[in-house]
Scaffold this active site. Sequence first.
Site, PDB file in Angstrom:
ATOM      1  N   LYS A 153     -10.147   2.185  15.269  1.00 29.39           N
ATOM      2  CA  LYS A 153     -10.939   2.809  14.311  1.00 29.39           C
ATOM      3  C   LYS A 153     -11.395   1.967  13.089  1.00 29.39           C
ATOM      4  O   LYS A 153     -10.756   1.607  12.489  1.00 29.39           O
ATOM      5  CB  LYS A 153     -10.284   3.973  13.480  1.00 29.39           C
ATOM      6  CG  LYS A 153     -11.511   5.035  13.058  1.00 29.39           C
ATOM      7  CD  LYS A 153     -11.023   5.679  11.900  1.00 29.39           C
ATOM      8  CE  LYS A 153     -10.893   5.224  10.604  1.00 29.39           C
ATOM      9  NZ  LYS A 153     -12.166   4.785  10.341  1.00 29.39           N
ATOM     10  N   GLU A 228      -0.990  -3.761   6.373  1.00 33.10           N
ATOM     11  CA  GLU A 228      -1.445  -4.970   5.570  1.00 33.10           C
ATOM     12  C   GLU A 228      -2.162  -4.166   4.647  1.00 33.10           C
ATOM     13  O   GLU A 228      -3.170  -3.764   4.677  1.00 33.10           O
ATOM     14  CB  GLU A 228      -2.152  -5.672   6.633  1.00 33.10           C
ATOM     15  CG  GLU A 228      -1.678  -6.188   7.711  1.00 33.10           C
ATOM     16  CD  GLU A 228      -0.636  -7.568   7.361  1.00 33.10           C
ATOM     17  OE1 GLU A 228      -0.781  -7.654   6.310  1.00 33.10           O
ATOM     18  OE2 GLU A 228      -0.100  -8.267   8.242  1.00 33.10           O
ATOM     19  N   CYS A 262      -8.238  -9.519   0.839  1.00 38.81           N
ATOM     20  CA  CYS A 262      -7.045  -9.021   0.415  1.00 38.81           C
ATOM     21  C   CYS A 262      -5.971 -10.199  -0.347  1.00 38.81           C
ATOM     22  O   CYS A 262      -5.256 -10.331  -1.083  1.00 38.81           O
ATOM     23  CB  CYS A 262      -6.246  -8.612   1.489  1.00 38.81           C
ATOM     24  SG  CYS A 262      -6.374  -9.557   2.748  1.00 38.81           S
ATOM     25  N   GLU A 354      -6.183  -4.636  -8.281  1.00 39.42           N
ATOM     26  CA  GLU A 354      -7.080  -5.446  -7.096  1.00 39.42           C
ATOM     27  C   GLU A 354      -8.437  -5.035  -7.298  1.00 39.42           C
ATOM     28  O   GLU A 354      -8.689  -3.850  -6.823  1.00 39.42           O
ATOM     29  CB  GLU A 354      -6.460  -4.889  -5.596  1.00 39.42           C
ATOM     30  CG  GLU A 354      -7.158  -5.713  -4.867  1.00 39.42           C
ATOM     31  CD  GLU A 354      -6.639  -5.139  -3.366  1.00 39.42           C
ATOM     32  OE1 GLU A 354      -6.774  -3.974  -2.974  1.00 39.42           O
ATOM     33  OE2 GLU A 354      -6.711  -6.159  -2.222  1.00 39.42           O
TER      34      GLU A 354
HETATM   35  P1  NAD Z   1      -9.065   1.967   2.759  1.00 39.95           P
HETATM   36  O1  NAD Z   1      -7.518   2.091   2.552  1.00 39.95           O
HETATM   37  O2  NAD Z   1      -9.854   3.085   2.022  1.00 39.95           O
HETATM   38  O3  NAD Z   1      -9.541   2.171   4.097  1.00 39.95           O
HETATM   39  C1  NAD Z   1      -9.057   1.414   5.245  1.00 39.95           C
HETATM   40  C2  NAD Z   1      -8.999   2.131   6.828  1.00 39.95           C
HETATM   41  O4  NAD Z   1      -8.249   3.335   6.567  1.00 39.95           O
HETATM   42  C3  NAD Z   1     -10.708   2.642   6.855  1.00 39.95           C
HETATM   43  O5  NAD Z   1     -10.762   2.632   8.401  1.00 39.95           O
HETATM   44  C4  NAD Z   1     -10.488   4.247   6.525  1.00 39.95           C
HETATM   45  O6  NAD Z   1     -11.326   4.895   7.116  1.00 39.95           O
HETATM   46  C5  NAD Z   1      -9.225   4.503   7.040  1.00 39.95           C
HETATM   47  N1  NAD Z   1      -8.586   5.808   6.273  1.00 39.95           N
HETATM   48  C6  NAD Z   1      -8.812   6.282   5.210  1.00 39.95           C
HETATM   49  N2  NAD Z   1      -8.110   7.433   4.809  1.00 39.95           N
HETATM   50  C7  NAD Z   1      -7.316   7.487   6.080  1.00 39.95           C
HETATM   51  C8  NAD Z   1      -6.312   8.473   6.290  1.00 39.95           C
HETATM   52  N3  NAD Z   1      -6.046   9.499   5.614  1.00 39.95           N
HETATM   53  N4  NAD Z   1      -5.752   8.475   7.700  1.00 39.95           N
HETATM   54  C9  NAD Z   1      -5.810   7.296   8.447  1.00 39.95           C
HETATM   55  N5  NAD Z   1      -6.988   6.262   8.054  1.00 39.95           N
HETATM   56  C10 NAD Z   1      -7.381   6.554   6.795  1.00 39.95           C
HETATM   57  O7  NAD Z   1      -9.271   0.468   2.387  1.00 39.95           O
HETATM   58  P2  NAD Z   1     -10.692  -0.138   2.481  1.00 39.95           P
HETATM   59  O8  NAD Z   1     -11.395   0.247   1.226  1.00 39.95           O
HETATM   60  O9  NAD Z   1     -11.682  -0.130   3.767  1.00 39.95           O
HETATM   61  O10 NAD Z   1     -10.305  -1.711   2.317  1.00 39.95           O
HETATM   62  C11 NAD Z   1     -10.090  -2.559   1.188  1.00 39.95           C
HETATM   63  C12 NAD Z   1      -8.433  -2.502   1.005  1.00 39.95           C
HETATM   64  O11 NAD Z   1      -7.820  -3.118   2.247  1.00 39.95           O
HETATM   65  C13 NAD Z   1      -7.841  -3.448  -0.166  1.00 39.95           C
HETATM   66  O12 NAD Z   1      -6.795  -2.812  -0.557  1.00 39.95           O
HETATM   67  C14 NAD Z   1      -7.394  -4.550   0.545  1.00 39.95           C
HETATM   68  O13 NAD Z   1      -6.802  -5.416  -0.039  1.00 39.95           O
HETATM   69  C15 NAD Z   1      -7.004  -4.161   2.096  1.00 39.95           C
HETATM   70  N6  NAD Z   1      -6.837  -5.284   2.780  1.00 39.95           N
HETATM   71  C16 NAD Z   1      -5.683  -5.767   3.302  1.00 39.95           C
HETATM   72  C17 NAD Z   1      -5.872  -6.773   4.106  1.00 39.95           C
HETATM   73  C18 NAD Z   1      -4.218  -7.229   4.414  1.00 39.95           C
HETATM   74  O14 NAD Z   1      -4.172  -8.064   5.441  1.00 39.95           O
HETATM   75  N7  NAD Z   1      -3.355  -7.347   3.715  1.00 39.95           N
HETATM   76  C19 NAD Z   1      -6.608  -7.208   4.907  1.00 39.95           C
HETATM   77  C20 NAD Z   1      -7.970  -6.609   4.274  1.00 39.95           C
HETATM   78  C21 NAD Z   1      -8.180  -5.715   3.318  1.00 39.95           C
END
Ligand code: NAD
Length: 451
Positions: A153, A228, A262, A354
């Site tokens: 997804k 992650e 990230c 962040e």
């Molecule tokens: P987010 O947590 O808002 O969303 C991530 C994913 O989770 C999306 O596909 C979203 O649709 C899904 N999601 C949201 N609510 C959910 C739920 N209740 N149940 C299941 N899935 C759900 O994050 P974002 O804004 O898309 O991305 C930014 C974040 O990602 C930042 O905090 C960044 O640091 C982190 N990130 C971490 C890494 C790593 O490898 N550590 C890499 C890239 C991004």
Amino acid sequence: MSYTLINPATGETMETIDHVTVDETDHAIERARVAQKEWASFTPAERGEALRRFARAVENDVETLAALEVRNSGHPISQARWEANHVRNVLDYYSAAPERMLGKQIPVAGGIDITFNDPLGVVGIITPWNFPMTIASWGFAPALAAGNAVVLKPAEWTPLTSIRLGELGVSAGLPDGLFQVLAGKGSVVGNRFITNETVRKVVFTGSTEVGKGIMRGAADQIKRVTLELGGKSANIVFADADVDKAAATAPYSVFENAGQDCCARSRILVQKSVLDRFMEQLEVSVSKLVVGDPTNEATEMGPLVHASHQAGVEKYLEHADVAFRGSAPSGPGNWFAPTVTMSRGVTDPCMTDEIFGPIVTVHAFDDEADAIEIANATEFGLSGSIWTRDIGRGIRVSRAVESGNLSVNSHSSVRYNTPFGGMKQSGLGRELGPDAPLHFTEEKNVFIPAD
Ligand code: NAD
């Protein structure tokens, strides 16, 4: 339900993406369950060959994938090409894994004892919007190599390259339903990956807040998770470092992908005695950063992904001491000039949050112990850099900083052949590297008596 995409560089409305429902998610998971049985019946060599065909399909599609990421996410074209090639490399790397799932033979009394690494079954992968195709591949390539089926997804804002990768998997001849991409909402599709019992593991990349909810939900079924999550990484510059090189490279360690990374080194800790020189050089390097049209080959930084995200990033400037800013286009698109602020102390929101945008904060420190303490004064622990010419200090500080991925005198962080992941609230588990396929298996132990 559907979602209309917006080009972040122009503000233009693009295609509308249909979102799948809970019932459609369940149907896809059932198809994946059936496909996994077929996949498991392939010989290891056949699975490896299928993954190499997938890699070739990606290789032949690099320009299309890159162009989609430019349009959908605003990534500069040179970076988007790198990302598409990286997906190819990840598939090639893990295509060797099916024939190397070796197991163990353990010396025991009375017979032989052997271990098997059995696939889990169906794996759900949930990705964020910042690096849609690379992060997806870190999950699906080793999961498929280990004999699993995958439902993926993508984030609502950035589904296009993932959808394309799903098509490429089909064109490469993967069994029907083995790798499916389900565009939809996190609270619907992503949440169903947690609650549907057929999904045996969820790989989640995204915010720490949502990640905590995933972990809580997974507990109901003792479902395996890899998380992650966020980061607030430190770039530590000691007085004995090549300060000019540290200042010249610092913008690329935080402003790449407009800071939506990230691993962004969004806190620069500089030893007091070289602060002035570092700031002078940093201003020069920030002013040279090429920010603009992501379709332009020379562009180094594009727009922010979405107007609402841009608004969130802008709020941080309301209470920040801005030292200087680079340039950015005006007009339509989510533009934000790279910005350097001076820290107001360790509780300054620019030091703790962040921001996930092109804002970096500089904080001066006294000595090595001070630098380590400040670097670790965060719940995050994903990445970081240490600049020093003293090898012993490089070793000491890289051992002392609580972070999963560090580099000394460089800003390297993600290589497909080395492990990647976070300490503390930056995550749980590791991706990439030689062991990643094992994280998509259960280790089974079998004893066979000799009598
Ligand atoms: P987010 O947590 O808002 O969303 C991530 C994913 O989770 C999306 O596909 C979203 O649709 C899904 N999601 C949201 N609510 C959910 C739920 N209740 N149940 C299941 N899935 C759900 O994050 P974002 O804004 O898309 O991305 C930014 C974040 O990602 C930042 O905090 C960044 O640091 C982190 N990130 C971490 C890494 C790593 O490898 N550590 C890499 C890239 C991004």
